[in-house]
Write an enzyme that holds these catalytic residues in place. Structure first.
Site, PDB file in Angstrom:
ATOM      1  N   TYR A  16       1.078  -1.561  -0.334  1.00  0.00           N
ATOM      2  CA  TYR A  16      -0.138  -0.122   0.003  1.00  0.00           C
ATOM      3  C   TYR A  16       0.698   1.549   0.088  1.00  0.00           C
ATOM      4  CZ  TYR A  16      -3.691  -3.299   1.076  1.00  0.00           C
ATOM      5  OH  TYR A  16      -4.375  -4.485   1.496  1.00  0.00           O
ATOM      6  N   HIS A  21      -4.458   5.671  -1.570  1.00  0.00           N
ATOM      7  CA  HIS A  21      -5.398   5.434   0.202  1.00  0.00           C
ATOM      8  C   HIS A  21      -5.024   6.089   1.194  1.00  0.00           C
ATOM      9  CE1 HIS A  21      -9.686   4.388   0.555  1.00  0.00           C
ATOM     10  NE2 HIS A  21      -9.323   2.541   1.437  1.00  0.00           N
ATOM     11  N   TYR A  67      -5.754  -0.652   9.194  1.00  0.00           N
ATOM     12  CA  TYR A  67      -6.136  -1.475   7.591  1.00  0.00           C
ATOM     13  C   TYR A  67      -8.371  -0.327   7.849  1.00  0.00           C
ATOM     14  CZ  TYR A  67      -3.637  -4.764   6.838  1.00  0.00           C
ATOM     15  OH  TYR A  67      -2.285  -5.954   6.283  1.00  0.00           O
ATOM     16  N   ASN A  69     -10.763   0.688   6.901  1.00  0.00           N
ATOM     17  CA  ASN A  69     -11.699   0.684   6.771  1.00  0.00           C
ATOM     18  C   ASN A  69     -12.231   0.203   8.673  1.00  0.00           C
ATOM     19  OD1 ASN A  69     -12.465   1.060   4.289  1.00  0.00           O
ATOM     20  ND2 ASN A  69     -13.030  -1.229   3.707  1.00  0.00           N
TER      21      ASN A  69
END
Length: 197
Positions: A16, A21, A67, A69
């Site tokens: 990532y 994001h 993470y 969410n």
């Protein structure tokens, strides 16, 4: 002495790194570097944490490792532990509805579909906290949202990021040392040359 809690949203893991994001994490890193702050992984707290002082204020930087969410799972307990008032919380996140190089700072509001913000709202049981949304759009029509935000920045945007992150870092510091209105005026008016004219 006031305590400010600045949270950058993102995902842990090398896959990532430098993805759209994770721009919230990238801005936290910029704040840490500029203020000579070392971020340390705190497994129990589910976050990278570091702190420094800025013009008489204590500033705690946070990169949740839950993470995206589930960001609220780290933010809510830490807010309670440090006894940070809601008006001193600022969450940094990506926003696909804003063009790359644009930003929107607001002191309250809905999640706008950003699932990390949504989870923080759920865990804190309020929308009454500031958030700085950093534009990573626009995505092409019909392009899958998840795959878009998890892509790495293209080279042109990656090359421009240091300038933009430095400017947004100054906006966050205004939020701390001046007030939200000053930071809003500064961040929301900015246009990254060549991208958001």
């Amino acid at each position: 002495m006031s305590t400010y809690f600045i949270v950058g949203l993102g995902n842990p893991g090398q896959q990532y790194h430098k993805t759209r994001h994770n721009i919230g994490w990238m801005l936290i890193d910029e704040l840490a570097d500029s203020n000579r702050c070392s971020l340390q992984l705190k497994s129990k707290e589910k976050a990278y944490l570091g702190d420094f002082h800025l013009q008489g204020h204590k500033v705690i930087l946070c990169k949740p490792t839950t993470y995206m969410n589930l960001s609220g799972e780290a933010v809510q307990p830490l807010m309670a532990y440090y006894n940070v008032p809601l008006e001193n919380l600022l969450v940094l996140s990506d926003d696909v509805t804003l063009t790359f190089g644009r930003a929107r700072l607001r002191t309250k509001g809905s999640s706008g579909g950003q699932k990390g913000i949504q989870n923080i709202i759920k865990r804190l049981s309020t929308e009454e906290f500031a958030r700085l949304r950093l534009g990573v759009g626009p995505k092409r029509e019909g392009q899958d949202l998840a795959s878009f935000v998890l892509q790495r920045f293209p080279k042109a945007e990656l090359d421009a990021l240091p300038n933009w992150l430095d400017t947004m870092r100054r906006g966050v510091e205004r939020f701390i040392t001046e007030d939200a209105d000053s930071a809003i005026a500064y961040c929301n008016a900015y246009r990254l040359p060549g991208f958001a004219d």
